[in-house]
Design a protein around this motif. Structure first.
Motif, PDB file in Angstrom:
ATOM      1  N   ALA A  37       0.749  -1.233  -0.054  1.00 35.96           N
ATOM      2  CA  ALA A  37      -0.047   0.045   0.027  1.00 35.96           C
ATOM      3  C   ALA A  37       0.842   1.073  -0.133  1.00 35.96           C
ATOM      4  O   ALA A  37       2.095   1.070   0.291  1.00 35.96           O
ATOM      5  N   ASN A  38       0.347   2.360  -0.246  1.00 34.62           N
ATOM      6  CA  ASN A  38       0.863   3.659  -0.231  1.00 34.62           C
ATOM      7  C   ASN A  38       1.986   3.974  -1.342  1.00 34.62           C
ATOM      8  O   ASN A  38       2.733   4.804  -1.072  1.00 34.62           O
ATOM      9  N   LEU A  39       1.830   3.117  -2.298  1.00 32.43           N
ATOM     10  CA  LEU A  39       2.767   3.192  -3.512  1.00 32.43           C
ATOM     11  C   LEU A  39       2.126   3.017  -4.726  1.00 32.43           C
ATOM     12  O   LEU A  39       1.036   2.089  -4.739  1.00 32.43           O
ATOM     13  N   PRO A  40       2.494   3.623  -5.827  1.00 32.89           N
ATOM     14  CA  PRO A  40       1.853   3.405  -6.991  1.00 32.89           C
ATOM     15  C   PRO A  40       1.982   1.986  -7.516  1.00 32.89           C
ATOM     16  O   PRO A  40       3.000   1.300  -7.242  1.00 32.89           O
ATOM     17  N   VAL A  41       0.945   1.151  -8.154  1.00 38.90           N
ATOM     18  CA  VAL A  41       1.302  -0.100  -8.642  1.00 38.90           C
ATOM     19  C   VAL A  41       1.562   0.140 -10.163  1.00 38.90           C
ATOM     20  O   VAL A  41       1.150   0.524 -10.978  1.00 38.90           O
ATOM     21  N   VAL A  42       2.695  -0.920 -10.149  1.00 36.78           N
ATOM     22  CA  VAL A  42       3.186  -0.953 -11.653  1.00 36.78           C
ATOM     23  C   VAL A  42       2.197  -2.193 -12.350  1.00 36.78           C
ATOM     24  O   VAL A  42       1.782  -1.841 -13.344  1.00 36.78           O
ATOM     25  N   LYS A  43       2.384  -3.114 -11.870  1.00 36.64           N
ATOM     26  CA  LYS A  43       1.340  -4.295 -12.374  1.00 36.64           C
ATOM     27  C   LYS A  43       1.280  -5.474 -11.214  1.00 36.64           C
ATOM     28  O   LYS A  43       2.384  -5.957 -10.833  1.00 36.64           O
ATOM     29  N   ASP A  44       0.021  -6.118 -10.963  1.00 37.62           N
ATOM     30  CA  ASP A  44      -0.138  -7.182 -10.128  1.00 37.62           C
ATOM     31  C   ASP A  44       0.391  -6.990  -8.745  1.00 37.62           C
ATOM     32  O   ASP A  44       0.011  -6.111  -8.107  1.00 37.62           O
ATOM     33  N   LEU A  45       1.336  -7.595  -8.335  1.00 33.79           N
ATOM     34  CA  LEU A  45       1.942  -7.389  -7.161  1.00 33.79           C
ATOM     35  C   LEU A  45       3.342  -6.503  -6.945  1.00 33.79           C
ATOM     36  O   LEU A  45       4.044  -6.542  -5.947  1.00 33.79           O
ATOM     37  N   VAL A  46       3.507  -5.839  -7.987  1.00 30.51           N
ATOM     38  CA  VAL A  46       4.649  -5.118  -8.083  1.00 30.51           C
ATOM     39  C   VAL A  46       4.375  -3.572  -7.916  1.00 30.51           C
ATOM     40  O   VAL A  46       3.684  -2.877  -8.661  1.00 30.51           O
ATOM     41  N   ALA A  47       4.989  -3.068  -6.890  1.00 26.26           N
ATOM     42  CA  ALA A  47       4.608  -1.593  -6.505  1.00 26.26           C
ATOM     43  C   ALA A  47       5.925  -0.869  -7.107  1.00 26.26           C
ATOM     44  O   ALA A  47       6.986  -1.246  -7.268  1.00 26.26           O
ATOM     45  N   ASP A  48       5.591   0.503  -7.249  1.00 23.88           N
ATOM     46  CA  ASP A  48       6.689   1.329  -7.803  1.00 23.88           C
ATOM     47  C   ASP A  48       7.470   1.946  -6.719  1.00 23.88           C
ATOM     48  O   ASP A  48       6.653   2.582  -5.868  1.00 23.88           O
ATOM     49  N   MET A  49       8.892   1.574  -6.278  1.00 24.21           N
ATOM     50  CA  MET A  49       9.273   1.947  -5.336  1.00 24.21           C
ATOM     51  C   MET A  49      10.099   3.318  -5.376  1.00 24.21           C
ATOM     52  O   MET A  49      10.735   3.461  -4.356  1.00 24.21           O
TER      53      MET A  49
END
Ligand code: SF4
Ligand code: SF4
Ligand code: FES
Length: 235
Positions: free
Chosen positions: A87-99
């Motif tokens: 949570a609190n991060l953009p989602v790139v795709k599926d289970l990958v958050a944009d760090m």
């Protein structure tokens, strides 16, 4: 076991898979099974599988966790497993958050050493028992997993807030006798998006898989910045 997994970007949805139970199975094992045997288009991130790299963090049954060291038995006692990106991060795709915003905030908090010596100088001698070294030791084992960041309500309300990991990193450097960038660092963490925005609710400390206490580090920064002179003036 039925496992619900987030698919797509922030506007996506959960998809269900049937995954066989195994002894000592981790949540990362479950995700890997789905990707290797059921749907090769599932995106997720991991590297070490032993709790060192910090890349496998996801939301498991609503709670941020490192998945490689989280056993299914521990979190899915009722036979329910729901896995989503942090949570609190953009989602790139599926289970990958944009760090990126997570690590950009480490840079904004001046989370890099400002050296005062060159490689031509002698090694710095730091007393391992000194109070400052012990303060630095208490926070130095952060693996940058983002679990604390995903658990922090202030990050949710104020996306400009530097967050527990960047502030914890800043505090380890404030206590680093070799560092020459303290004034700029203290000013960087003292603003509206810095340590004084922390509500001391301790979600970060409760969830950190390395048992660190960013809350304690932030309290140290609050003390250190309380009577900070204007930038450029000597403390
Ligand atoms: S203690 Fe501060 S940094 Fe940690 S979760 Fe709470 S508000 Fe966020
Ligand atoms: S402080 Fe703990 S939870 Fe936060 S990034 Fe570091 S290791 Fe992960
Ligand atoms: S895969 Fe490296 S910490 Fe989980």
């Amino acid at each position: 076991m039925e496992v619900k997994v987030w698919r797509g970007d922030a506007t996506g949805r959960f998809e269900s898979f049937e995954v066989p139970r195994q002894p000592s199975q981790t949540v990362l094992d479950v995700v890997t099974h789905i990707q290797r045997h059921l749907d090769p288009t599932l995106s997720y991130r991991f590297a070490c599988r032993v709790g060192m790299c910090g890349s496998c963090a996801m939301t498991v049954n609503g709670t941020p966790r490192w998945t490689c060291r989280t056993h299914v038995d521990k979190v899915a006692a009722a036979g329910r497993l729901e896995i989503a990106p942090l949570a609190n991060l953009p989602v790139v795709k599926d289970l990958v958050a944009d760090m990126r915003e997570f690590f950009d905030k480490w840079a904004r908090a001046k989370g890099q050493l400002t050296p005062t010596r060159t490689r031509a100088d002698e090694f710095a001698v730091v007393d391992p028992g000194s109070p400052a070294r012990r303060e630095a030791d208490a926070g130095i084992e952060c693996i940058g997993c983002g679990v604390c960041y995903a658990a922090c309500d202030v990050v949710k309300w104020n996306r400009d807030y530097l967050g527990p990991a960047a502030l914890n990193r800043a505090w380890t450097l404030v206590n680093d006798a070799r560092d020459g960038g303290q004034s700029a660092r203290l000013h960087a963490v003292a603003g509206d998006a810095g340590c004084h925005s922390c509500h001391t609710m301790m979600s970060c400390t409760e969830h950190c898989p390395k048992h660190l206490s960013p809350t304690r580090s932030i309290a140290g920064l609050k003390r250190a910045t309380w009577s900070l002179p204007p930038e450029g003036e000597k403390p």
